[in-house]
Every structure is written in structure tokens, then in C-alpha cells.
Design a protein around this motif. Sequence first.
Motif: not given
Length: 1808
Positions: A331-334, A361-362, A552-555, A563-564
Motif C-alpha cells: 500500500p505504499m506510499p501511505l 487501521k490505527g 505491523k499487524d494492522r494490515f 498508526g495513532w
Amino acid sequence: MAQLTGSALEVIEENITAGTEYGLKMQELLFGGQSIPEELITKMILKKIESPEVVHFGYVLSGFPSLSEEYMTISEQIEKIRNLKLKPNFLINIKCPDYDLCQRLSGQRQHPDAGQIYQKNQWDPEILDKRKKKKDQHKGEDEEEEEEEEQEEEDEAAADTIMLSDILPHLVQRPEDFLENSEARVNLYKDTMLHPLEDMMAEHDSQYLIELDGNKHPNELFSSVIARLQSMGLRNGALISRLQNPEEELSEGMETDELFRTLSSLKIIAPRYRWCRSRWGRACPVALKEGNIVMGLPDLAVSFLGKMYLFSSQEALRAFMLNPRPYLLPPMPLPPCKVLVFGPPLSGKTTLCNWIANKYKGKVLDMDKLIQPCMEKAKEKIIEQARIAAIDVAITKVKNKLEVEKMLKEQAAIDAQETGSYKETDEYEESETTMPEEERSVEDQSRVTRSDTSKEKTDNSSEQEGESSVDTKDTTEDTSTSKTDGEGTTEEQNEDTSRNTSESEVTADHPEVQALLEEAVKIAAQSPIMLPAEVYAEVLEEAITELTKKNKDRFPGAPEKGGWVLDNYPITSEHWLALSEKGLLPNTVVCLKNIEKNGIFLLRRLYLTNKDEINSKILERLTDEALKKLKEEEETRRELQEVLKLKEENQQPVESAEDKYEKSGDKPPLETEVIPQVQPDHTTGVVEAKPEPEIMLPEFPEDGFPDVPEMEPFKEKIKLFMHNWQILEPGINDSSLIQIADLEIAGQTPETLLNQIVLVMEKPFKYYGWEISAEDLDEEADDLQAEGEADEELEEEEQEENDEEDEDKINEKKRHMGDTKHFCPVSLKENFVLFPGIAEHGAIYREKFYYFSSPESREKFLENPEEYVAHKEPLQAPPLRVCLLGTHGAGKTICGRWLADKLGIFHIQFEEHLQEMIMPKTQKRVGLEFDEEPEEDQIDMETLFQELGNTSQTNTETESESAHENENNKDKEMKEVVLTDEEEIIKANIVENEALTPEVLDKIVPEWWTKEPIRSTGFILDGFPRTFEEAQYLSERGLCPDVAVFIQVEESDISDRLLPPRLEKWRDRQNKKMENKKKLKDMKEKIKEEKVAKRRAELLAEQAKKKREAAAYREVEEASDEEDEDEEEDIEMILEEEFPKEEEVDEEEEEEEADAAERMKNEITEKYETDSNNLQTVQEELERLLISQITINGGRKPHIVRYQLYSKLKHLVENRESIFEKCYPISLPLARKMLVLSYKHPSSFGQWDPIKLSEGDVIMPFQNQLTPSLPVIHRQYIYFFSSKENKEKFMKNPIKFIRQPKPKPPVPVKIAIVGPPKSGKTTVAKKFASVYGLMRLSMGDAIRIVLNNQSESELALMLKWHLQKGLTAPDELAVQALEVALMDHVCSTAGVVIDGYPVTTKQVNILEAMRIIPVKIFELQVDAKELFRRALIDKESTDSPPYPIHDSSQILAIQNSCYKKQIDAIRTYYEKEHQNWCVVDAFRSKWWIWNKIFEEVQVIIKKIQTYLETIREGKAASIADLCITPQELQSRLGEFGQYCPVSIAEKGELVDCSVTSSLQFAAEFRGHYYKMASQEELNRFLNAPELYVPPLAPHPLPSPDMLPKKLTMAEVKALFPKKAEMQGYCPVTYLDGKQRYEALVPGTIEYSVEYRDKLYIFESEEKLHKFMRLPEKYWNQKLPHKLPPIKEPVLLTALPLTGYLEQGIATALIKAMNEVGCLKPKFPFLSVKKTALLFVACHLKAYNPRSSEYVRKKYKRKLEQFIDHCDLIPYLGTKMTRKYKEPQNRPIDFDHKLRMFLSLKDVDPTSG
């Protein structure tokens, strides 16, 4: 194809150099003099294969598996290769004969110091001398050598000298290179490793198995591998290049645009093909993957896949170059999702935080919850500190209190003694009343103290706050205690006194001290806690660190950091500074505001949320105000009541006082003014009180809030937030990496706010566009100049095409356009209109140019380019819209209507449409063409009718009156119709050619572009625009057609078309006018006659009256007659006077036909000139709009004009889907360079020509100097074409050819052509070689290849031995040479044509043994006569070779004879074993032969390609015509053997397919072969093979002993004395006959089957096959007790007469009787009975099977003659008539047949 090698030596060196764990261990072993164990080497190799760089670049694994089995056996090593995560795609097998390999190994020498190994051809002096002599000889032959070759020779000579002088004396031979040791190693390899490797290669896909000749030079081997990989469509590995400018250093402070412009020009591929910007922009991809947005450094810029990337550090660059995939793949660039949301209360920030976190997904980090534990700890600390500080204070206070009480009591006792108890008590109470005031003052002071200390942040302030609270509590308790003491009795006072004395020593456990402590703790707990900003930052850091562990388990592919989403964080500069120091700054800051309408939206939300609380406060305030008002009114009432009482008592004084005031004019006092408003109650004497008013909440707008004082706290909070934000915002803006989303929440939903935030967050990672600037134009000019210098040859080729085009148009064609070509993307998206853009309004987006219709459209595009460009699919083009223009009479309508029907679009005739708009009211068409000229005669007739009135009762009058009535009614209706202004304008335009206003056009024209179904179908607009104003209107409204077609005609053509119909119309009108005049004249005469008759009747009546009056005076009769005559004469005179004859009026001169024609011609000419002038202005305006224009010559015949029109517009319809596509031809070297550097990508067609592929060609085009490949760039891909015509065809409509099915796997063509000499074998083979690049191999060519290229090999030496002795090469050696030649890369990629081989059965057997099987063998058949004729022609030709050839007729005859002897056996073998033989008639022309063979090759190649593709997909595929031998078929048969699995599964039948060797209905699935019964079963199997094979097959194949076996008669006799089951009766007939007695039919021994060790015989072969299919159904049957008698043969002659006749002649007699019954013959002059008997007799003789052929023919002729004679009677009966006919009137054969009939009288039919 950029792979990393994986040999053991390279892996060892790499690990030692990198200092890895393995490397250090190996160094230690090597320094210790030990060898490196196999285990360590294997682990390093396997680890290297799993490394990131290998994952990206691939690998080439050599030396593994190894012959050493110290760590793993060879089978284990091979299994390790099979189980690799990255399994090998290709296997390369290098073949080398044992002798050659041993010679090569034994010839190796090693330098002991350097360790370098030299081959024999590098050190052997003899070989070096031979090489030198050969070069000298070659130099002598060709003295003109290039300088580079001379330099190379000098270098080689110097190297040879050094080798001979310096290196050769030191070279040594290693023990393992001794010949005997080399042979032992080769034998060990063959014994231990070769067979497992062969098994692995057999399992591997044969297309991905590359076999090479080890006797070739390494460079040749490398070229062969590369050619094979390229033919398989393998892409080159993408290279990463550093973009550095050695001349100048790029500074970090450069602007982004300037930096990218500079970088894009470094190491460019070619002019105009610069490096492109990526979505990462200036951000480092590696840092972004980690979750950080860090700007890259200019010095660390690279190019990859045509784009530029910048990196933040050397480590990031190194990681990227090892494997760029994880940093660039989706999914980069994200964005890392580091978001901080600010907002006032109830602005929705928490909801928005959750939406953002869900989107990425944060996780939402609520600062209030995170800081709560710290708050609790701080509160506990403050409470504990307050408790400790308050203990001593409380004890002191309690002691002081007790002392005060004691002193007061003592003072009270003294005072009581002095003044008495009552007075003492009063004083004591006074002292009590004064105490609360002191308490209040102390409490107020303590509050002030607390408020001051609450602002401090030190522990001392907390302690002071606790002390102040303790003091207050102490004072309060002291006062309450004194009150209690004052109210107590004397006894209690005594007890208190005693208690006080006992409590002089107060401790912490004292109740009052405990109470004070509790109060102090309570106050400390309620006091606000202010933590330092550093604490907030530390807490947040801990939370983010914990979150990072699970990030890293987000997706899949999620960054480690980020992710926050941070919520409820304090909005102060101190807190922001703390985040900055900790490195926790977010990437995006969201500020929610409500500025619109002074924040009414947010205030309303606050009000609604706190509605109950605010309303209660409002009601409370209103209630207090109402009570206060009531209280004031009550006081006023009391005063009034008192006034009223006084008034009643002093009424008079009051009245006098009022009079006094009235006279003086002064106002009475206030009381007297209010008095009249109160109505006294005289009954009670009091004033009635007003009812309490109802308290209502204030009203406010529906979308507002009550503007009351209770809302002020909320307003203050909002103001405070805005104040803090204004202070903080500049500090945030200082960081260029932080994006600020300043959002207005009024009227927004969470979804819309989220979308805006996402746009802000992802903005740094999106492509952006910019207006075309001077720098862009300068770059383009530089590219054009460089392009012109580099591609002079290409420009010379294109010069002819571009001669008529100016330079600007040529440059415009080369410009790289965007997804809408030169059309405005905004107009296309919003209006679905093709509006040609203007270059001046251009912009650049993703290095492509876009043109726009206006600057406003350009601004829209630049705001959000993604909305207007194509994504996965090309943009949809609007339908065809054509403006068909021309002068009046040019044929627009006819052509437009025909073309619209042809193309399936609408036809709109503009002027006709205008007529239809007003016809509902006008009821007719208007205009000069439709208005009839008024006729004077018609007017005269109408006047005449009006004069007549009702005098005439004739039919003509009645008809005229009805006609007049109708016309009058119509006139009334016309007068009653009132046209609107719009309709008046339209009518004026039609009649008087006045211009249509834009308002009217707005109601007519736009709907053709905007409304369905015309919008999506298209149209041909006929006759619009007609004027410059109308064309300008289209421009202003953005309504552009695709093309404007002008039909040009000459004035003479228009006259020829329009004048004849107009003249004809004029003639009709003139004729009608003459008829009307005649009618008018006749009518006048008729009316005159009627009037005369009427007048005569009147005169006669008057005369008769006079006669009656004068009758009495009449005297003589004669006299009366004379009078009558005179009177009649008088009447006629009177009538003549009253109705004189009308004089003929000279009629006006009628217009002559010539004059009318001249007038009409002038009108047509005038109209033509006007239309031409208007069209000229329209053409100029459309040209200004860049609308394409097509000019058609309309002066030709209509069908020719229509054809021209369709031909011009055809490409717009056929290529509609590619209207926005643009292709750019490039040179072949540039294309290869782009592919090598991965600047562009090879298309999915690879080297295939898409045009040829669409035409059904399955052989890859051949490329050489004569037929070079022509590359074309379309989007990001490069396509190759074999001809210029194909290239141009593709460029017109690339989408059409791109969407076709992709090419199937390439298959090398391997065919053989055999035939007698001079049959054309070599001609066809050379044709294949020249057209498709196949290698032509005759056996002589193969032998020459070995002798020339591998002269030192064992095979070459053996061939030389035979040839030098004058012997022919043996077939075994010749086939070996053929095998070597077939390993050439041309054979393995393009294919091979074996010319004239095999021609003997021995050669066939050798080829079979070496598995050389052509996919198709063509036999050219031609007779000997043609062979000799061709040989004679070849002798006479001038192209014959200079050397003598064996082409004499005797030699040709011998060769042809030998060929004929062997070819039949060869043909039979290949037809049976491989079904790959094809016979071609070589007597035909060479072109026919070529087409025939080419078609057959196409068919077989398609089958092979389909087979490979289907098998690769895991499906079932047909194996027909794939050269599969019976042995191979037998070895790979599936679970059902040669039985049809479909029949077993669906019908339960055992259908044995082994009866035929054909594989027409055979298929392969999962590596096994299956044969089917028919095409229907094959189709079912191919569609769903899983259903017919285990484990899903419903029925398994029975075991071999349970399968029926067909027996021959010999096998049945061999089974003697075994008897047949069922006593020899057929079991199938018996069961199918429902086991009836009649169904017991004995079988025949030739139809026998053995089943379950039992013998069955059958009636016929059909019954046998039934049993073979369903043996279980028929095998187990029992015979009945009663059986038919045993049949014994009976002689026919032994039968009785009836039986003899029945058995002998019954059939023949029945046939004869049937014939005679159908024919019913009658012989002339014989009876019917005798005729029938004679017919039957002849029939029996003619068809007697036991008679000879001669006798049967004889009687058949007699029978035919007999039938002809019988036919005479019906013929003559039909042709003869009663009346006599002359001979010429009779039928031709009548007389002949009549004579024949008469001649048969008294003739015996049975004679001769």
C-alpha cells in the motif's frame, strides 16, 4: 534478468568481506589451516537464496547439488532444491561428451601463487602458434583492418608473450586434473548424480529446460541463454542508477521543482524521455516504510523504473538498492497516520479520531485516559502532602480553640458574677454572633489563598493550600463548639471544663483533629492538578512505543511506526514544545473550527447537549426575577392599600388636591398616578393581587440557540480555544513536514470531514500538476534540438510525410499528451463533450501535457487532477457528433440521413426542427418555398361568389360556398393563433433569415449534447451552424462537434439541381392559373345567362300583365300578332341594353418560361453566394476552435458523395475507443535501452506483432537487418511491429489490438521436409528461414557446423577420419552432428527446418533413439517426369553454382529410385507412431506449396500452444497430433488404462479405446493420458476432468481379471476342452429379448469373449461389443429347461414342392408379383392375364441369382423391351384424337410408335 550468482566460492568471499557470523567462522577455520565444511557452505547458500536482494533480483545457482555427500546426500540436496521457497524457474543442462570433457579438465593448469586456472588454449604454445599463424594468414588476405581490431590483436599478442615467457614456466597441473582422475570424476558424476538430475529435469516443464552444447565458447553459451530467456518473454531486471552531477553539487535548500528539473536531466535515456517524478516526491521511501516522513537528500537520488527517488541516508539507499520492492509496492506510499486532532468542546473531534483510525487501521490515543494514572498519582501525592502538613496545623488549631473556649468561659463566669446571669447570657450570645463574621472573613481569606496557590506548581503551594484549609476548618469548628457550649446547661459547662482541662494535650487521634484532616484532604482532592508538559510527552511516548510493537499487524505491509490518532491533547505551546523535544510530532494536525455565522453551529450543538442544564438555569434565573418582581409588586400593593385607606378617610382633601393639581397643571405624585390602575374591592376593602405570570423559555431560531447569559461560559471556552490555536498555529507552520487541516465543521458530516483530512494527509504522496512554464518550453526546445541531432536518419524517413506540415505541427505531434490527448479533460468529464484545448491554456501532470478550453478549466484540473484522468480503464469517448454543412441544395439532408442510418446515430435537420417547433400553431410550413403565390383569378372567383350570394342554386355554387366556408374557417384559426416571442423569432429566422438569439438557441441546441438518448448515441447535425454568430454560440457554450463536414459544390451544380424542380413547379402553377381563368370565364357566362333568363322572365311577366290589361281593347287578331313580335324584339333590345357584351380586357402579359427560369436562376445564385459567405465565416470560426474539418466534393453523383463521406468518417467510428490514445514511434536501439534500464516496460505481447497476432499468426516474427522490428511506445509499454503498415494500423487504434487475447507461449517450429530431388524441399526450407528466422539444416549443414566450430571435439575428429578417407559420414555420426546443431539458440527459440532428412529406415531408427522427432514431416510428391523437367530448367539457368553438381538424369533417376524404395516404410512408421506425416502435392506452384505447408504448421503450432497453456493452468488438454509414441502413451496411461473414463462414470460402460491407435480423442490431465470413445466424451472430459478421475470418479476400473477379453478363433480353439457358457447361445440376444424362448439364438465362434475365466460366444459383432461394454449385465444368466432342438442341415431338394418353392423362389416371386401389381402392364393384342404371366416369367429370369451374369442381362433387356411395348397403349390413348391431324401437327414420335403398335399384331412376345 538481473540475477545474483550463487556459487560456493562467491558466497564464501561475500561473507568474509561482509564480516558476517559465517564469514568470521570461515576466517578462523582458514587461518587454522582447516577446510570449510560442506554444512557451513550449504547453509550460507540457502541463506543467500532467502536474502532480500535475491528475492528482488533472482539467482543463478551453480555447483549445487554437489558431488560431495559429506553433509547431505545428492537426493537430499535435490529435494532441498525442490522445496526452496524461491524454486528455480529454469534448468540449464550443459551437455558435453566424456572425451571432450576429460580433455578439457586434463588440459587445465594452475598458477601456484595467484591460484588462477588457465585452459589449454591459453597456455599451450602449439595452440598459440596456430592461432597466430591463422591471424597472420587472415591479415594477409584482408589488409584493410580497423584500428580497434589491430589494437585487440596487439593486446592478445602481448598477453600470449607474457604467458609464454612469465606465466608458463610456473604453471602446474593439479592432481585432480590428471586424465585418469578426470575420467574418474566424470564417471562418478554419471553414476551418482546424472540420473537424479535427469529425473528432476524430466519433472520440470520442458519449455523451461535449456540444453546447451558444452563445446561452445562461454560467450556463445551466454548469448544462447539470453536469447532463450528473451524468447520466453522474461523481463530484464530493473536497474537502480545513481543520479549525481559530477560538475556541481546539489544543495539541500533547493526548491522541489528546481531540484526535480535538475535531477530529471541527469543521465537521461534520450531527448524528451527524462526521469519522471514519483508519488513519494521528495520523501524518502525507506523512511516512509518505517513510518516516518523524512525528506531525502539531493546527493542520494536514484532512478528506478523511470522515476526519481530521494533517500535520507546512506543506509536507506543501501536497503533500497538491495530490494526496492517492499518500499514501493502497495500500500505504499501511505501516510504513517500520525494525527493530532484539536477542537473546541463538542466539535466532534473524538468521533473524527475514530473515523481516521478506522480508515488507516490505527488506534486512537485519548490523552485524558492515558494521563489519568499520572493524575491519580499526583493527586495521591498532593493529598498525602496536605495530610502531613495539616496534622500539626490541626493540632495547633484545636489547642487554640480549646484555649479560646476556656478563656471565654472564664470571662463569662466573671461577667456573670458582675452583672447577673441574664446579662451574662446576652453578652455570651453577642460574642457568638460576632464569631460567624470572623469565620466568614477567615474562610474568605482561605478561599483567596487556595485560588492563589492553585496556580502554583510546587509542593510548597500545595502545603500552603492545605494549611489555609485547615485554618478555616479550625475556625469553623471553634465557633460551632462555642455555640454548643453557650447553649448547654451549667452541668454541661462543668463537664466541658473538666474535658478541656483533660484535653490540654491534643494528639493526631483527636476527633476534631481528624475532622480537620478530612476537610483538608477533601479540599486537596478537589483542587485542580496541573502536570508539567514533559509528563504528557513521556506518557504519550510510552503509549506510542507499546503501539509500535503491534503496528505491523494492522494490515499487510503496514509501517512499523505511526498508526495513532491523538485526541484531547492540551493545546498549548509548552506541550507542543515537549512533543517536539521527544520527537513525537504528528505529520498531520487537524483543527476543527466553527467560524461561519459567529460559531452558531457549535453553540447550538453545545446548547442541545446541555439543554436541560441550561434551561434549568434559565428558568431559575427567570423565576428569581419573577419572584423579585412579585415581591416588589407586593410592597407596592401594601403601599397602595395604605394610600387607599387614607383616601377613604380623607376623600375630600384628596379631591381638592386633585383639582388643585389640575388647575396648576402640575403632575400629581407617583402614588396618585398609580391609584386609578388598581380596582379596590369595596366588599373587603383590599386590592386584588395579580396572578403570578407564567415563566416561559426565550424563543430562538430553529437553527440557532437562545442568546442568554447562561451561554456565556460556553462562548468563553470557544474563545479560549481559538486564542490558544492562534498562538500555537505559527509554531506548527514552522515545520514543513507537518500538514495542517483547518476544517470548518458547519454543515459537514463525519464522512466529508474525513475525506478532507484524507486529502490533506495523502497530498504529499500524490502527483500534482502545474501550468506550462517557460522552463518547460525551454526543456522541450532543448529536447527537440537534441532529438534532431540524434535521429537524423529517422527524420529523413519522415521528411516525405511531413513536407506539407509546418514545424509547429510536427513538434506538437511529438509532444507527450495526457489521457485526453488534445481535448479538454474538464469539458469531457463535466459535459461529455470533446472540446479541443488550447496550448496556451495548458498544464503538465505526470510529465504529460494537457490542454484546456479556458483558464478556469485548467484551475479545476489542477485542484484535483485525479478526477479527470484515466485510472484502470481508458476514458470513455463521447459518441460521434458531426456538423454537416453546405450551401442550399448541396445534398446535406440526403447524405446526412443515409449516413445516420449507416452509423446508427440520429439525424437532425436544423431548419426542419425549427419548422416542427412552430407547426403545432401555424399548421403548415412557413417560408418562401412553402408560401403559394396569390392568384388574381381565384380572387375574382371569390368576389363573383360573394356577388351571387344565394341567387344561384346550382351545384357549382354549393361547392364554392363550402370551399369558401372552409377557407374562412382556416383564416379565422390562423388569426386566432398567437405565437410566443420565441416562436416569432424562429418564424422570422425561417422567413426573413433574421438571426436566432442565444436565448432561443439555449432551448434548442444544448439538449442534443446533454439529453438522452442523443447524448449517448450521437448525431449528425444537418445545417448548423449556418452563420458566424451560431458558430460563436457553440464556442461560448462549449458545444463542440467532433468534426465539421463541408460539402462543396459549384454554382452550376446548384442550379442544375434546384432549377428544374422549381421550373416544373412554376409550370404547374401557370397551368393551374389558366384553368382558373377558363373556369372564371365559363362561370361568368353561366351567371350572365342566368341573369338574362331571369330578366327575360320578368319582362315576359310584365308583358303578359300588360296584355291582360289590354285584352279588352283588342280589335283585330292580326294586329295582336304583330304586336307580339314587336314586343319580343323590344325585350331582346332591353336585355341587350341591360346586359351588354363584355369587351375583352387586355390581359397582363404573362411571365414567359425563359424569364421565369432566369429569375429563378438569379435567386439561386444570390442564395448560393450568401450561403457561401456565411459558410466561409463559419469555417474560420471552427478552425479557430480547432474543430477538425473535412471537405467533400458534392458535385458528383449522390452515391459517390455518400461513399466519400463514409470513407472520411469511418475511422472516427472504428477507432472511437482509441480517440484519446497516442503512440510514439522510436528507434530500435532506444527501445532496447529503455527496456534494459526499465524506463519503459515490454508489453504483454513481448516481441510478437499485435497485428499479425490478430490475423491468426502463431509464429513469432523474425527480426534481422532486412526485416527490422519497429518499436512503438504506448503509455508505459513498448510494442514491436514487423512492418510499417502494421505499425500505422496499431497507432490508429491501439486499444483494439491491446484487448485481444495475449499470445500463447512461444513454441519453436521443428519440421522436416522430405521428397525426391528437385521436388522443392530446399526452396520451402529457405522460405521458412528467411520469413520466420528458422534455421535450415540439411545433414551436410549439420556436419559442417561441427567441423568448423568444434574441430577438436571427438565427434569432429571421427567425422574427419571418415571424410579424409573419402567415405561418407555414417548415419550415427551424422545424427550426432544434427543433435549438436539443434542445440543452437536459433533452433531452441525460432525453430528448425530439417531439409531432406530422414530418407532411410535406419536414419528413422537413429532419430527415434535420440528422441529427435519433428512435430510435422512434409512429403513433397511429384512424378519423375516433372523432376527431369525441373532439372533441365536448372541446368539452363544462369544461377547455377560454379562448381559441378550431381544433377545428371542418371543420378536423378537413381536418387529417385532409392527414395521411392524407402519412403513408403518411413511414411507408414510416422503415421502409425506419431501421426505427424503430411503429403503435399509438389506439382503445384511454389506459392501454393508454401501456403499449404504454412497452414499446416500454423495448425500444429496452435495445438501445441493450446496444450502448453492448458496444462500450465492445471486443466485437461487434448494430445492429438502431438507426436506421442505408443510407448509413451502406454507408460503414462491413467487409472482407467485405455478405457473411456467418461463412459464408465456416466453410463457404467466399459468402452475399450485400444481398438484404434489414434489419439484423436485422447487427453492429458495431471500428467496422465486418458482415451475417450468419441468427441462428445472428450468435450465433457476437457470441461470437467476432475469428475471422471479419482478421487471424484464414481466408478473405478475393475481389476484386470474382471475385464472382458476379446478372443480370436485360434485363441478359442486353444481353450479346448473349455465349453462356452449358456451352451453357446448368445447372452446378449437372450437378455435383450427379455429371456424369451424365441431369443435363444446360438452364437458364432468368431465373436468370442473371455470374462471371469468363462467363455461366451455371440450372434454378431454388435452383440459382442454390447457385452464388452456391460459384462456385469449379461454374464450371469441361466438357460430355461426347454431349449430349441438342435438344428441339422436339410437339403433343399429333399423338401416337398411347397417347401421347395418357399425356400427357393418365394422371395423372387414376391418381388415379381409386386412389380407387376405396381406397373399393371398390357401387351398389344394380348390379354391382361397372359401379359402378367409373361412379365413375371421375364422378371424371374432377369433376377435369378443362380443364373449367369450373361443370362440375367439378356432377360433384363427383354424385360425392358416388354415394358416399352406395354407402354404403347397408354401413349397412343392419350395422343390420338377423334379428328384427323395433319402429320406436321402430330407429336414427333407418334407415327413411329403407331407403326410399332400395329407391327406387334400376331407377334409372339417370347420369341427372339
